[in-house]
Design a protein around this motif. Structure first.
Motif, mmCIF file in Angstrom:
data_model
loop_
_atom_site.group_PDB
_atom_site.id
_atom_site.type_symbol
_atom_site.label_atom_id
_atom_site.label_comp_id
_atom_site.label_asym_id
_atom_site.label_seq_id
_atom_site.Cartn_x
_atom_site.Cartn_y
_atom_site.Cartn_z
ATOM 1 N N VAL A 251 1.490 -0.830 0.342
ATOM 2 C CA VAL A 251 -0.247 0.142 0.368
ATOM 3 C C VAL A 251 0.387 0.817 0.557
ATOM 4 O O VAL A 251 2.172 1.340 0.851
ATOM 5 C CB VAL A 251 -0.893 -0.070 1.256
ATOM 6 C CG1 VAL A 251 -1.880 1.302 1.458
ATOM 7 C CG2 VAL A 251 -1.938 -1.338 0.694
ATOM 8 N N LEU A 252 0.135 2.219 -1.489
ATOM 9 C CA LEU A 252 1.318 3.525 -1.196
ATOM 10 C C LEU A 252 0.413 4.512 -0.677
ATOM 11 O O LEU A 252 -1.359 4.609 -1.001
ATOM 12 C CB LEU A 252 1.737 3.660 -2.634
ATOM 13 C CG LEU A 252 2.670 4.886 -3.088
ATOM 14 C CD1 LEU A 252 3.838 5.238 -3.063
ATOM 15 C CD2 LEU A 252 2.086 5.276 -4.227
ATOM 16 N N THR A 253 0.451 5.837 0.635
ATOM 17 C CA THR A 253 -0.022 6.331 1.308
ATOM 18 C C THR A 253 0.689 7.348 0.598
ATOM 19 O O THR A 253 2.073 7.653 1.072
ATOM 20 C CB THR A 253 0.114 6.012 2.961
ATOM 21 O OG1 THR A 253 -0.684 5.214 2.849
ATOM 22 C CG2 THR A 253 -1.277 6.889 2.615
ATOM 23 N N TRP A 254 0.094 8.410 0.313
ATOM 24 C CA TRP A 254 0.504 9.489 -0.765
ATOM 25 C C TRP A 254 -0.240 10.910 -0.251
ATOM 26 O O TRP A 254 -1.166 10.969 0.514
ATOM 27 C CB TRP A 254 1.418 9.874 -1.586
ATOM 28 C CG TRP A 254 -0.011 10.014 -3.279
ATOM 29 C CD1 TRP A 254 -0.160 11.002 -3.439
ATOM 30 C CD2 TRP A 254 -0.950 9.584 -3.275
ATOM 31 N NE1 TRP A 254 -1.224 11.360 -4.363
ATOM 32 C CE2 TRP A 254 -2.345 9.559 -4.112
ATOM 33 C CE3 TRP A 254 -1.436 7.917 -2.942
ATOM 34 C CZ2 TRP A 254 -2.726 9.542 -5.135
ATOM 35 C CZ3 TRP A 254 -2.133 7.351 -3.830
ATOM 36 C CH2 TRP A 254 -2.608 7.806 -5.101
ATOM 37 N N CYS A 255 0.351 12.191 -0.066
ATOM 38 C CA CYS A 255 -0.251 13.440 -0.314
ATOM 39 C C CYS A 255 0.584 14.505 -1.359
ATOM 40 O O CYS A 255 2.070 14.005 -0.997
ATOM 41 C CB CYS A 255 -1.129 13.887 0.682
ATOM 42 S SG CYS A 255 0.446 14.098 2.542
ATOM 43 N N HIS A 256 -0.022 15.478 -2.066
ATOM 44 C CA HIS A 256 0.874 16.423 -2.702
ATOM 45 C C HIS A 256 1.354 17.598 -2.103
ATOM 46 O O HIS A 256 -0.037 18.209 -1.698
ATOM 47 C CB HIS A 256 -0.082 16.996 -4.034
ATOM 48 C CG HIS A 256 0.653 15.180 -5.271
ATOM 49 N ND1 HIS A 256 -0.420 14.290 -4.672
ATOM 50 C CD2 HIS A 256 1.644 15.372 -6.114
ATOM 51 C CE1 HIS A 256 0.218 13.636 -5.806
ATOM 52 N NE2 HIS A 256 1.581 14.055 -6.632
ATOM 53 N N ALA A 257 1.750 18.523 -1.873
ATOM 54 C CA ALA A 257 1.268 19.631 -1.077
ATOM 55 C C ALA A 257 1.907 20.844 -2.689
ATOM 56 O O ALA A 257 3.867 21.641 -2.636
ATOM 57 C CB ALA A 257 2.606 20.234 -0.758
ATOM 58 N N GLY A 258 0.980 20.924 -3.919
ATOM 59 C CA GLY A 258 1.282 21.804 -4.643
ATOM 60 C C GLY A 258 1.704 21.235 -5.747
ATOM 61 O O GLY A 258 2.656 22.231 -6.446
ATOM 62 N N HIS A 259 2.206 20.046 -5.197
ATOM 63 C CA HIS A 259 3.305 19.409 -6.329
ATOM 64 C C HIS A 259 2.552 18.500 -8.228
ATOM 65 O O HIS A 259 1.563 18.605 -7.917
ATOM 66 C CB HIS A 259 3.943 18.408 -6.127
ATOM 67 C CG HIS A 259 5.490 17.768 -6.455
ATOM 68 N ND1 HIS A 259 6.387 19.493 -6.471
ATOM 69 C CD2 HIS A 259 5.616 16.999 -7.362
ATOM 70 C CE1 HIS A 259 6.940 18.479 -6.697
ATOM 71 N NE2 HIS A 259 6.955 17.077 -7.489
ATOM 72 N N PRO A 260 2.985 18.913 -8.878
ATOM 73 C CA PRO A 260 2.437 17.955 -10.448
ATOM 74 C C PRO A 260 2.273 16.857 -9.712
ATOM 75 O O PRO A 260 2.476 15.396 -8.758
ATOM 76 C CB PRO A 260 3.233 17.949 -11.332
ATOM 77 C CG PRO A 260 4.378 18.961 -11.027
ATOM 78 C CD PRO A 260 4.024 19.401 -9.669
ATOM 79 N N PRO A 261 1.113 15.770 -10.345
ATOM 80 C CA PRO A 261 0.189 14.497 -10.078
ATOM 81 C C PRO A 261 2.211 13.683 -10.267
ATOM 82 O O PRO A 261 3.124 13.959 -10.894
ATOM 83 C CB PRO A 261 -0.136 14.087 -10.853
ATOM 84 C CG PRO A 261 -0.985 15.310 -11.488
ATOM 85 C CD PRO A 261 0.429 16.268 -11.052
ATOM 86 N N MET A 262 1.865 11.992 -9.774
ATOM 87 C CA MET A 262 2.643 10.962 -9.655
ATOM 88 C C MET A 262 1.777 10.222 -11.221
ATOM 89 O O MET A 262 1.011 10.343 -11.082
ATOM 90 C CB MET A 262 2.935 10.433 -8.684
ATOM 91 C CG MET A 262 3.156 10.786 -6.945
ATOM 92 S SD MET A 262 3.415 10.199 -6.292
ATOM 93 C CE MET A 262 1.820 9.385 -5.840
ATOM 94 N N LEU A 263 2.784 9.728 -11.942
ATOM 95 C CA LEU A 263 2.702 8.538 -12.829
ATOM 96 C C LEU A 263 2.342 6.884 -12.306
ATOM 97 O O LEU A 263 3.753 6.920 -11.531
ATOM 98 C CB LEU A 263 2.771 8.733 -14.307
ATOM 99 C CG LEU A 263 2.581 10.500 -14.721
ATOM 100 C CD1 LEU A 263 3.618 10.095 -16.456
ATOM 101 C CD2 LEU A 263 1.482 10.391 -14.876
ATOM 102 N N LEU A 264 1.369 6.759 -12.981
ATOM 103 C CA LEU A 264 1.522 4.999 -12.345
ATOM 104 C C LEU A 264 1.398 4.130 -13.687
ATOM 105 O O LEU A 264 0.256 4.299 -13.977
ATOM 106 C CB LEU A 264 -0.061 4.890 -11.362
ATOM 107 C CG LEU A 264 -0.085 3.406 -11.271
ATOM 108 C CD1 LEU A 264 1.940 3.066 -10.010
ATOM 109 C CD2 LEU A 264 -0.867 3.293 -10.236
ATOM 110 N N VAL A 265 2.438 3.293 -14.030
ATOM 111 C CA VAL A 265 2.326 2.663 -15.299
ATOM 112 C C VAL A 265 2.287 1.584 -14.356
ATOM 113 O O VAL A 265 2.884 0.414 -13.628
ATOM 114 C CB VAL A 265 3.768 2.822 -15.737
ATOM 115 C CG1 VAL A 265 3.799 2.168 -16.960
ATOM 116 C CG2 VAL A 265 4.100 4.202 -15.755
ATOM 117 N N ARG A 266 1.210 1.026 -15.077
ATOM 118 C CA ARG A 266 0.897 -0.681 -14.692
ATOM 119 C C ARG A 266 0.490 -1.371 -15.901
ATOM 120 O O ARG A 266 -0.647 -0.740 -16.846
ATOM 121 C CB ARG A 266 -0.660 -0.816 -14.205
ATOM 122 C CG ARG A 266 -1.063 -2.328 -13.456
ATOM 123 C CD ARG A 266 -2.092 -1.862 -12.850
ATOM 124 N NE ARG A 266 -1.598 -1.356 -10.956
ATOM 125 C CZ ARG A 266 -2.485 -1.361 -10.058
ATOM 126 N NH1 ARG A 266 -3.630 -1.665 -10.277
ATOM 127 N NH2 ARG A 266 -1.894 -0.553 -9.466
#
Lengths: 125, 498
Positions: B379-394
């Motif tokens: 499980v990945l838990t995350w949050c952004h602070a004014g930052h561009p999205p992440m990308l998930l490659v599946r």
């Protein structure tokens, strides 16, 4: 004093008065190369119209992180001086960065100038 | 007869006869013979001038001192000499002023006109003087036998000598050569005695108490027995030029040292491993591309093992470049490490980072994405602070992971919330700063779509090492900004291990 107006190859800034509200329009590239000009433009606008400002960003085609910082600083300054600064911007193009930066939850942003002005007049009363 | 005479005479000369009107007054002259060197201002040479009428071809002669002189000569028979005849005329539409020395004489029933262009000499002299002054150089001739010396004007200027005192002969010149360089000067004379040259020598002379650096380009001429007769030389004062060149070299070296220092500093604050490394449940590759214009930037990443089954991944961006940005970056990066080991969740970490910036560096704006990965349940838990999205490659699909929150360093009271997702083995997670997708005039999300398309293409080619291949395929879109990229691959056998 004439309304502040600055125009370069990359940018155009114009301002006019609407009642006691300063209506500012920024166009073009707002990045480190034009940062100083934008800062001066806002200083002039505060001097001319006071802290009630509406800033139209619909025709901005680039907004870098320093420029975002400057918008925030101006918003804070307006609030500190007892006024209100709102933005006219859409969640696409150059201004999408305002949403990514999470600013739209703090700074009032409207999709059109009419809405922004209506809201600005509403708070004046 | 006159033509054959003119053929034998050097210089510019023509013979013209008067054309008279009915009253017998001279109204013009026509050239009937011309010397081979004669040349008019329209480019006619020698016999091409025959048949040319004076006022017809050179209208501005009418009423001039030349015209008056010509009439007088024809009338009296006494020759006239015009020392400075100024002739102004348009040649191919361009007005030109030319100055001539003209002689007029009556020969037979015609007029012999000879002339020398004066301004040619003047122009050459002026040009030479300009050349000498601009190049800070002068010309000299030293005769060996009779001690005769000639200096051009600029040599007096260079050596701060009065032209009225005359030039220095070789002996007296040797006396002003800097004592340390006398051997160079003597050696130069010996070389000139043996070989014709030209040769180049460099020595210092003492001028008004200050040494001046002179470069001499010299050659010798000798008599039939091979004995040295004269030395011709061009002396140039290169003191200022050399000083500037030395300063330039020093500045270049300092810049080179600074840039090496900066690179080392960057590497201390943000060590980048060239090879992928492992944190619990993940294989990680990271890269930092400095901005073209500023080697020291504010982008950073962190990927550390927090516990046996826990890892922290983060990428951030400090607005700005140079030392202020780098020091703020170091603060955030160290703080995030400490907070992660204190088992803070990403939202709590961001609140703390924001507080740190507001207290310690209120001048700084920063963005970050912080993620916590637990390998036991992936499980990945995350949050952004004014930052561009992440990308998930599946597989070969790419999707955005974005849980927006406000950027760091703006507001005193902020709250963040976390999102989580369960990753699959072999999933790839991309975290990066905006330099990878940002481009003037383009929506950040269009940049993100372009990036996703690039990744899809790379993945569809089914490379053996997806992690490295994807990393190699990522090219920053904005090279005037720095870029930080982190790619993590979920290790397939994670669950079995735990």
């Amino acid at each position: 004093m004439p309304d502040p107006h600055i125009s370069t190859a990359k940018t155009k800034f114009a301002a006019e008065r609407d009642g006691d509200i300063g209506v500012l329009t920024l166009e073009g590239t707002i990045d480190y190369t034009t940062h100083k000009l934008v800062a001066e433009f806002f200083d002039e606008a505060f001097a001319e119209y006071g802290p009630n400002l509406v800033v139209d960003l619909l025709d901005v085609d680039f907004l870098d992180s320093r420029a975002t910082g400057l918008l925030i600083a101006c918003w804070k300054r307006a609030v500190d001086e007892g006024g209100r600064l709102s933005l006219v911007a859409l969640e696409r193009g150059a201004t999408r960065v305002l949403w990514i930066a999470g600013l739209t939850a703090h700074i009032p942003v409207f999709a059109t100038m009419e809405e922004s002005l209506a809201a600005a007049r509403g708070t004046d009363r | 007869m006159i033509q054959s005479l003119l053929d034998a005479v050097p210089g510019e000369i023509v013979w013209s006869t008067p054309i008279r009107n009915a009253a017998g007054e001279i109204v013009d002259f026509v050239t009937l013979a011309a010397g081979s060197e004669a040349r008019d201002l329209h480019g006619r040479i020698g016999k091409e001038l025959i048949g040319v009428r004076m006022l017809d071809a050179y209208p501005s002669v009418r009423g001039s001192s030349l015209w008056e002189g010509a009439l007088r000569v024809m009338e009296t028979g006494d020759p006239v000499e015009l020392d400075r005849y100024e002739h102004e005329e348009s040649v191919e539409g361009v007005p030109r002023l030319m100055i001539f020395r003209v002689r007029l004489a009556r020969v037979g029933d015609g007029l012999l006109i000879s002339w020398v262009r004066q301004d040619d000499e003047e122009r050459l002299d002026t040009r030479l003087a300009h050349t000498e002054r601009l190049g800070n150089l002068g010309w000299t001739r030293w005769s060996i036998g009779d001690g005769d010396v000639e200096w051009s004007d600029q040599l007096y200027v260079i050596h701060r000598l009065n032209p009225a005192d005359g030039p220095l002969d070789l002996e007296r010149y040797r006396a002003i050569v800097h004592p340390d360089d006398v051997s160079v000067f003597d050696g130069a004379l010996r070389v000139l005695e043996e070989e014709d040259g030209p040769h180049e020598f460099e020595f210092r002379v003492r001028v008004g108490g200050n040494p001046r650096l002179i470069v001499a380009r010299a050659e010798a001429s000798r008599d039939s027995s091979g004995r040295l007769v004269e030395v011709h030389a061009v002396l140039q004062d290169i003191t200022d030029w050399r000083r500037t060149a030395d300063q330039l070299a020093a500045v270049s070296q300092r810049l080179e040292e600074e840039s090496q220092l900066t690179a080392r500093l960057q590497n201390i604050i943000l060590p980048v491993q060239d090879e992928p490394f492992t944190v619990p449940g993940l294989r990680v590759a990271a890269r930092y591309d400095p901005a073209e214009t500023a080697p020291l930037g504010g982008d950073w990443f962190q990927a550390i093992r927090v516990d046996d089954d826990e890892a922290l991944l983060a990428v951030g961006d400090i607005a700005g470049h140079g030392l202020p940005a780098a020091s703020a970056m170091a603060k955030l990066r160290h703080a995030i490490t400490g907070l992660a080991f204190a088992h803070h969740e990403p939202d709590q970490i961001l609140v703390a980072l924001n507080r740190l910036l507001r207290r310690m560096r209120p001048d700084v704006l920063a963005t970050a994405v912080v993620a916590h990965y637990r390998s036991t349940d992936r499980v990945l838990t995350w949050c952004h602070a004014g930052h561009p999205p992440m990308l998930l490659v599946r597989g070969d699909t790419v999707e955005r992971l974005h849980h927006p929150g406000v950027l760091l360093g703006v507001f005193d009271d902020v709250e963040y919330s976390c999102a989580s997702i369960r990753l699959d083995p072999d999933d790839l997670l991309l975290m990066f700063t905006d330099g990878l997708i940002e481009r003037p005039g383009r929506d950040l999300f269009e940049g993100l779509d372009a990036l996703s398309a690039t990744i899809t293409e790379v993945v569809r080619a089914a490379p053996r090492d997806r992690l490295s291949t994807i990393m190699d395929g990522l090219v920053p879109s904005n090279t005037s900004d720095d870029t930080c990229i982190l790619v993590a691959r979920v290790t397939p056998n994670t669950l079995e291990v735990s």
